[in-house]
Design an enzyme around this catalytic site. Structure first.
Site, short mmCIF file in Angstrom:
data_model
loop_
_atom_site.label_atom_id
_atom_site.label_comp_id
_atom_site.label_asym_id
_atom_site.label_seq_id
_atom_site.Cartn_x
_atom_site.Cartn_y
_atom_site.Cartn_z
NE ARG A 1 -3.19 0.62 -0.67
CZ ARG A 1 -3.58 0.69 -1.93
NH1 ARG A 1 -3.27 1.75 -2.67
NH2 ARG A 1 -4.23 -0.29 -2.48
CE LYS B 1 -1.33 28.17 -4.00
NZ LYS B 1 -2.38 28.77 -4.86
CE LYS C 1 2.56 34.23 -2.90
NZ LYS C 1 2.57 34.00 -4.37
CD GLU D 1 1.31 37.60 -5.75
OE1 GLU D 1 1.40 36.36 -5.82
OE2 GLU D 1 0.66 38.20 -4.86
CG ASP E 1 -1.70 36.61 -8.13
OD1 ASP E 1 -1.65 35.41 -8.49
OD2 ASP E 1 -2.38 36.99 -7.17
#
Length: 296
Positions: free
Chosen positions: A103, A141, A173, A208, A229
């Site tokens: 598994r 992410k 950002k 950004e 963005d």
């Protein structure tokens, strides 16, 4: 197929050991009670749908770290395409050990192959654009603890990696800029210009922006990459025109398979796609016992 930068043992082992410890913290109770200790097995890793494979060394590690007596013979390499019904590998060894590792090995390569397959779809859509120069890249992410494996899978699909961690590059950002500028774009140039003297010459600076008005103040600070963005297609084209080669241009935000070709056609250099890792579907692969025997 271009050469794929491989995973190191130091990246693979901790992730696989953690998965094995999670799945069988005190051993595999079922196999220990039902399967004779001397039993051996030959099993086949089968594809139940088509895709791009990723994770040969990871699957090997799941088997080897469970029992070095398990052998795996591969029928393909990382980054290779396979059809539904294909036999991808043959596994042979002590039955208890193979069943214990099954598994974990499957979970990891199913997810990695899902990422590689999805990435290849995005890359194919981009490369079909006439005159395309855009790279498809991943983001941070990723699944905690599995970043190295998932980013390797992106490379297997023909994609590229963004910065690996917060330590690798300066990437200011929207929230960073909101703190610094307090809504006044004119402050950005002065603040961002203080970065370069404090950094190694090898350190990349990316910023950004979320509006056309921010582009010139950011460029004036001498950044390496400017991220546009959640820009519309028209705004992306205008952004590329304004930057005019003074920095790399990255498109980010709400990138989907059905829209990425249009985004590439705007002339951006980089397209970052969080979906490659944060919402991918694992491929359907199975480990099926071909035959088993009990040693005499």
């Amino acid at each position: 197929m271009t050469e794929i930068l491989p995973l190191s043992r130091s990246q693979i082992t901790p992730a696989v050991l953690a998965a094995l410890a999670e799945d069988a913290p005190y051993g595999d109770l079922t196999s220990q009670l039902l399967i004779p200790e001397a039993a051996r097995v030959v099993a086949v890793l089968n594809a139940r749908e088509p895709g791009i494979f990723s994770g040969t060394a990871v699957f090997d590690a799941a088997m080897e770290l469970t029992d070095p007596a398990i052998s795996v013979q591969w029928q393909l390499a990382d980054g290779e395409e396979f059809a539904s019904g294909a036999e991808l590998a043959v596994v042979e060894g002590p039955a208890r050990s193979v069943l214990t590792a099954e598994r974990v090995g499957l979970n990891l390569v199913q997810r990695m192959s899902g990422i590689a397959t999805l990435t290849a779809q995005y890359v194919t859509a981009v490369t079909a654009v006439p005159g395309n120069r855009s790279r498809v890249v991943d983001t941070r992410k990723t699944t905690p603890g599995l970043r190295a494996l998932e980013r390797f899978a992106v490379r297997c699909g023909g994609g590229h990696n963004h910065r690996y961690s917060l330590s690798d590059a300066v990437m200011a950002k929207d929230n960073h800029l909101a703190v610094l500028s307090q809504g006044d774009h004119r402050k950005l140039t002065a603040v961002l210009s203080t970065l370069r003297p404090r950094l190694s010459h090898t350190t990349h600076i990316e910023v950004e922006v979320d509006s056309i008005a921010q582009i010139e103040p950011v460029l004036a600070a001498g950044v390496d990459t400017i991220m546009l963005d959640n820009f519309s297609l028209e705004e992306l084209r205008e952004g590329v025109r304004l930057v005019a080669g003074r920095a790399l241009v990255e498109a980010s935000g709400n990138v989907r398979l059905e829209t990425i070709a249009q985004i590439a056609a705007t002339g951006v250099d980089i397209i970052s796609v969080g979906a490659l890792t944060h919402s991918v579907r694992a491929l359907d692969l199975g480990l099926d016992v071909r035959f088993g025997s009990e040693s005499r």
